[in-house]
Enzyme design. Structure first.
Site, PDB file in Angstrom:
ATOM      1  N   MET C   1       0.806  -1.229   0.000  1.00 45.63           N
ATOM      2  CA  MET C   1       0.000   0.000   0.000  1.00 45.63           C
ATOM      3  C   MET C   1       0.840   1.280   0.000  1.00 45.63           C
ATOM      4  SD  MET C   1      -3.506   0.056   2.078  1.00 45.63           S
ATOM      5  CE  MET C   1      -4.458  -0.959   0.936  1.00 45.63           C
ATOM      6  N   PRO C   2       2.156   1.150  -0.189  1.00 52.05           N
ATOM      7  CA  PRO C   2       2.947   2.389  -0.179  1.00 52.05           C
ATOM      8  C   PRO C   2       2.514   3.351  -1.295  1.00 52.05           C
ATOM      9  CG  PRO C   2       4.402   0.469  -0.055  1.00 52.05           C
ATOM     10  CD  PRO C   2       3.030  -0.033  -0.372  1.00 52.05           C
ATOM     11  N   VAL C   3       2.435   4.625  -0.936  1.00 51.60           N
ATOM     12  CA  VAL C   3       2.169   5.681  -1.910  1.00 51.60           C
ATOM     13  C   VAL C   3       3.369   6.620  -1.901  1.00 51.60           C
ATOM     14  CG1 VAL C   3       0.674   7.611  -2.567  1.00 51.60           C
ATOM     15  CG2 VAL C   3      -0.327   5.564  -1.531  1.00 51.60           C
ATOM     16  N   THR C  40       1.957   2.733  -5.487  1.00 48.86           N
ATOM     17  CA  THR C  40       1.498   3.856  -6.313  1.00 48.86           C
ATOM     18  C   THR C  40       2.558   4.953  -6.295  1.00 48.86           C
ATOM     19  OG1 THR C  40      -0.804   3.389  -5.710  1.00 48.86           O
ATOM     20  CG2 THR C  40      -0.343   5.579  -6.596  1.00 48.86           C
TER      21      THR C  40
END
Lengths: 62, 62, 62, 62, 62, 62
Positions: C1-3, C40
């Protein structure tokens, strides 16, 4: 693919966050015409000493 | 002069962060053609109740 | 889930951006132990008059 | 309507933050020609293991 | 190592930006007790249709 | 005092933005229990070559 970052004061419950992301995602998907699945929301919580309006920390203006 | 902000879930070790910033800086410098010295990386860690995908908090979707 | 948010000066080609997101995603996935699919990257390009170091706009320090 | 986000290492006192937002708001209002009332400042504090320069975490470079 | 992001409406001259980053850097360095050299400022300019207060776009509230 | 940053692909009309900020502000105020007046929304629009998922630029994955 919208990514939202929500900056807010500490103190909301998980239930409030749950309701917020659910409803914000729904209206974002509806108005921007995209599937809900591609909406990401990041919440950042601030202490009252870390936000200022008009040059005054929130912790001093309450 | 690139500045990177990395938003990720809590739980990584310092060793993982060390390796991540080392390798990300290397590939950023290589692909963007800039010296490593000018690359800044800011890491922000999130609780699972502070990130949502598709309107659902991560803490509820695990 | 890293942005990831990457702030950089204008002037890179699409090919450079393509290579950058490809390689950054690979090392982020490897070091943070997450699938590439959840990474992302948002790129924001700046004019040289919109970034300053040490109080001096980049446009003035070249 | 300017919104400022200030990313900095942990360790400053409330008094330092108070003085910082007061003075930054004053010079922003003066130079951008807007009333102080519309200036918002968000402060985010980082651990030394969450900021890197040149591929090295601050916690390792002190 | 402070990194500032300044979000503001389009329309300021380079001279205004030059004066703003110069003065903001000076007061940040003074109040946070750090050398001016480590202060980075990123400016992002917005169209009036890309900022809203109280649910109303700036372009509609002028 | 919530501040929202919305990152999205270019191509929406002003009417869509108008409706989005109106509805997002309403549900944020409702769920976070704050007046609509204190909600700020910043929209940032991206080209398809400036956003990547899974290491692939949007411009390449359409």
């Amino acid at each position: 693919m919208p990514v939202l970052q929500v900056e807010m004061l500490k103190g909301r419950t998980v239930e409030q966050k749950r309701e917020m992301v659910n409803k914000v995602t729904a209206v974002v998907a509806e108005t921007l015409k995209c599937p809900k699945e591609v909406v990401t929301i990041i919440i950042r919580e601030m202490e009252a000493e870390n936000i200022a309006q008009a040059g005054v920390l929130k912790v001093d203006s309450k």
